[in-house]
Design a protein around this motif. Structure first.
Motif, PDB file in Angstrom:
ATOM      1  N   ARG A   1      27.328  41.831  40.296  1.00 23.51           N
ATOM      2  CA  ARG A   1      26.278  42.840  40.380  1.00 23.51           C
ATOM      3  C   ARG A   1      26.914  44.192  40.694  1.00 23.51           C
ATOM      4  NH1 ARG A   1      22.454  40.217  38.018  1.00 23.51           N
ATOM      5  NH2 ARG A   1      20.917  41.702  38.881  1.00 23.51           N
ATOM      6  N   PRO A   2      27.548  44.820  39.700  1.00 24.98           N
ATOM      7  CA  PRO A   2      28.235  46.089  39.947  1.00 24.98           C
ATOM      8  C   PRO A   2      27.263  47.172  40.398  1.00 24.98           C
ATOM      9  CG  PRO A   2      28.000  45.677  37.588  1.00 24.98           C
ATOM     10  CD  PRO A   2      27.567  44.433  38.285  1.00 24.98           C
TER      11      PRO A   2
ATOM     12  N   GLU B   1      30.591  52.485  43.388  1.00 29.58           N
ATOM     13  CA  GLU B   1      32.011  52.391  43.046  1.00 29.58           C
ATOM     14  C   GLU B   1      32.507  50.954  43.029  1.00 29.58           C
ATOM     15  OE1 GLU B   1      34.630  54.259  45.792  1.00 29.58           O
ATOM     16  OE2 GLU B   1      33.830  53.234  47.570  1.00 29.58           O
ATOM     17  N   ARG B   2      31.685  50.012  43.459  1.00 30.32           N
ATOM     18  CA  ARG B   2      32.098  48.603  43.495  1.00 30.32           C
ATOM     19  C   ARG B   2      31.741  47.952  42.155  1.00 30.32           C
ATOM     20  NH1 ARG B   2      33.562  45.176  47.642  1.00 30.32           N
ATOM     21  NH2 ARG B   2      32.840  46.571  49.295  1.00 30.32           N
ATOM     22  N   THR B   3      32.641  48.072  41.198  1.00 30.78           N
ATOM     23  CA  THR B   3      32.382  47.573  39.840  1.00 30.78           C
ATOM     24  C   THR B   3      33.475  46.674  39.297  1.00 30.78           C
ATOM     25  OG1 THR B   3      33.438  49.515  38.855  1.00 30.78           O
ATOM     26  CG2 THR B   3      31.059  49.661  39.274  1.00 30.78           C
ATOM     27  N   ARG B   4      34.628  46.670  39.899  1.00 29.96           N
ATOM     28  CA  ARG B   4      35.788  46.014  39.291  1.00 29.96           C
ATOM     29  C   ARG B   4      35.697  44.492  39.352  1.00 29.96           C
ATOM     30  NH1 ARG B   4      40.772  49.635  41.855  1.00 29.96           N
ATOM     31  NH2 ARG B   4      40.182  51.634  40.888  1.00 29.96           N
ATOM     32  N   ILE B   5      36.319  43.872  38.359  1.00 32.56           N
ATOM     33  CA  ILE B   5      36.535  42.421  38.337  1.00 32.56           C
ATOM     34  C   ILE B   5      38.041  42.196  38.346  1.00 32.56           C
ATOM     35  CG2 ILE B   5      36.122  40.257  37.129  1.00 32.56           C
ATOM     36  CD1 ILE B   5      33.825  41.613  35.651  1.00 32.56           C
ATOM     37  N   VAL B   6      38.520  41.412  39.286  1.00 33.74           N
ATOM     38  CA  VAL B   6      39.956  41.158  39.427  1.00 33.74           C
ATOM     39  C   VAL B   6      40.277  39.775  38.858  1.00 33.74           C
ATOM     40  CG1 VAL B   6      41.850  40.785  41.055  1.00 33.74           C
ATOM     41  CG2 VAL B   6      40.217  42.647  41.429  1.00 33.74           C
ATOM     42  N   ILE B   7      41.203  39.747  37.902  1.00 32.70           N
ATOM     43  CA  ILE B   7      41.727  38.494  37.378  1.00 32.70           C
ATOM     44  C   ILE B   7      43.250  38.571  37.403  1.00 32.70           C
ATOM     45  CG2 ILE B   7      39.712  38.120  35.915  1.00 32.70           C
ATOM     46  CD1 ILE B   7      41.406  38.966  33.516  1.00 32.70           C
ATOM     47  N   GLU B   8      43.914  37.475  37.077  1.00 42.10           N
ATOM     48  CA  GLU B   8      45.370  37.506  36.976  1.00 42.10           C
ATOM     49  C   GLU B   8      45.778  37.907  35.567  1.00 42.10           C
ATOM     50  OE1 GLU B   8      44.567  32.989  36.613  1.00 42.10           O
ATOM     51  OE2 GLU B   8      43.508  34.831  37.167  1.00 42.10           O
ATOM     52  N   ASP B   9      46.921  38.551  35.446  1.00 43.59           N
ATOM     53  CA  ASP B   9      47.358  39.021  34.130  1.00 43.59           C
ATOM     54  C   ASP B   9      47.572  37.853  33.178  1.00 43.59           C
ATOM     55  OD1 ASP B   9      48.063  41.149  32.365  1.00 43.59           O
ATOM     56  OD2 ASP B   9      50.172  40.621  32.603  1.00 43.59           O
ATOM     57  N   HIS B  10      48.003  36.714  33.720  1.00 42.15           N
ATOM     58  CA  HIS B  10      48.198  35.521  32.902  1.00 42.15           C
ATOM     59  C   HIS B  10      46.954  34.638  32.909  1.00 42.15           C
ATOM     60  CE1 HIS B  10      52.258  36.376  31.877  1.00 42.15           C
ATOM     61  NE2 HIS B  10      52.775  36.138  33.062  1.00 42.15           N
TER      62      HIS B  10
END
Length: 480
Positions: free
Chosen positions: A166-167, A170-179
């Motif tokens: 629920r962006p 300023e809290r909108t980012r989704i963090v994943i791993e590059d791999h």
């Protein structure tokens, strides 16, 4: 003296006491046809610490392996063993023998009862998914009401993100791993677009340090401490598909919560592979597939976890369908649903019975054996394979990219093939893997351009399988 399973494990490593406990497990691939005719070079001969006899002796004492309950593909005709040494269970698990009868029983009930099978089948179809709940919950360390078997993995991730991503501000980012697995990348980017956001700015891909292959927990925690106020969702893989790294789920979850983020996990390579305690680790949600380590067949119905604090919150937004409402009033066809205080509230449609029967069979096998015993065996198998591969990579253009710490990996070792056409006249890792299969009956998994993944699955892989893989690599990849 015969070498015991515990003698094949690293005595200094975790789980060094009490290795796999004797019994069946060869399933026809006992290697007896090959003894006395080994072509394996160097230390991978018939006798010695890394010899074939030692691997076979360890398997003879192993009581945890359930290999005889699975169907293994035949090895190519040129191979001296009748069955493949199967190391691709992290892509598709083997078929349990019991699945055929389970499917036939559902077909028989369909023929006998037709629509009344929803109530009169041996496993009634209306509440069918509930039969899977307790075993699925035990597998991932959850309460039954926090667990539901439904849909496919990425569909479940989208359903979870519809609720938990629920962006705002300023809290909108989704963090994943590059791999991250590509499907996860596509899913989170599409969620950003769905919310009118730029995916290139919204999706943050955490990369390992220069020269390293795996993420460090402290680096994830540090990022969340610095930038967590901009992060709406952390969505990482519990066990990384490429490297086999087992992330520190409780530490990362705690760091995400401290920064005010929702924390979810893709457990595609973790469920049935490593012990999990999702409820105690305070994970917000998780999703997993059932066709890898869970051996429920191609495209098998997946699983989902939602923490108890969320399932009891009726105000959470959800995408809904017929099966989202309470069972007692479902057939009253009301225009408004009545949500249930369980993970069932995230269901959409009635479950596909023919696709769920193999999941029921598989989950029962895991419940019977237990993740503690499987993890103990996994540590022994993977540790043994690692020590064999150490002899191979010593003077060959290969390197192990999976963490050396047993606590930081699942049942997988990933090898990088270095040097392209300089490697035993091979163009890339795929060519090496092809020769392993065609010549030696060792079926591994490739991630282009340069990684071969070996997954010694504790439910059915053997020490002799590990020996075959190492001996085949030693023969097919020339020293430098």
């Amino acid at each position: 003296m015969a070498t015991r399973a515990e003698d094949l494990r690293d005595p200094s490593g975790p789980g060094s006491a009490g290795a796999g406990r004797g019994g069946p497990g060869q399933g026809g691939s006992d290697g007896s046809a090959g003894l006395g005719a080994s072509r394996a070079p160097g230390v991978f001969g018939e006798d010695g610490e890394f010899g074939e006899r030692a691997a076979l002796a360890a398997d003879a004492e192993d009581s945890v392996c359930r290999r005889e309950e699975f169907l293994l593909p035949p090895a190519p005709g040129s191979c001296r063993y009748p069955e493949v040494a199967y190391f691709a269970g992290n892509s598709l698990g083997l078929q349990p023998r019991a699945v055929r009868a389970a499917l036939a029983a559902e077909l028989d009930d369909w023929a006998l009862h037709a629509v009344e099978g929803h109530h009169r089948a041996a496993h009634p179809w209306l509440p069918y998914h509930a039969e899977l709940r307790e075993d699925a919950a035990a597998l991932v360390g959850a309460a039954p009401e926090e667990t539901v078997v439904m849909n496919s993995l990425t569909v479940n991730l989208h359903l979870m993100m519809a609720t938990f991503y629920r962006p705002a501000g300023e809290r909108t980012r989704i963090v994943i791993e590059d791999h991250a697995f590509s499907s996860d990348s596509y899913a989170v980017r599409s969620q950003a677009v769905h919310h009118g956001l730029d995916p290139d700015e919204t999706v943050v891909r955490l990369r390992p340090r220069p020269g390293e292959d795996c993420l460090r927990t402290e680096d994830i925690v540090d990022y969340l401490a610095r930038e967590g106020h901009r992060v709406a969702l952390v969505l990482l893989g519990g066990v990384n598909y490429l490297t086999g790294e087992f992330l520190d789920i409780p530490a990362v979850t705690a760091a995400g919560h401290a920064a005010g983020c929702v924390v979810g996990w893709d457990l595609a390579h973790a469920a049935g592979n490593v012990p999990l305690a999702l409820h105690d680790w305070d994970v917000d949600f998780a999703a997993w597939c059932s066709y890898k380590y869970l051996n429920a067949g191609p495209g098998a119905v997946a699983g989902c976890f939602v923490h108890r604090r969320h399932v009891t919150d009726p105000e959470l937004p959800r995408l809904a369908g017929w099966w989202s409402t309470e069972q007692a009033t479902r057939f009253e066809m009301r225009p408004e649903l009545v949500p249930v205080p369980t993970a069932d509230a995230w269901q959409i449609s009635n479950p596909p019975i023919l696709a769920m029967a193999p999941v029921r069979v598989s989950l029962r096998m895991f419940a019977e054996t237990g993740m503690a015993a499987l993890r103990e065996r996994s540590l022994a198998l993977t540790g043994y394979l690692e020590r064999l591969l150490a002899e191979v990579v010593r003077d060959r253009p290969l390197e192990i990219v999976t963490p050396a710490d047993p606590a930081r990996r699942g049942a997988q070792l990933s090898l990088r093939v270095i040097g392209g056409t300089d490697v035993a006249d091979a163009a890339d890792a795929a060519a090496v893997a092809a020769r392993l299969h065609e010549t030696h009956g060792v079926l591994a998994d490739v991630r282009r351009p340069d990684v071969i993944r070996l997954a010694p699955v504790p439910m059915y892989s053997t020490f002799h399988d590990c020996w075959r893989a190492a001996a085949a690599l030693a023969e097919e990849v020339n020293p430098v």
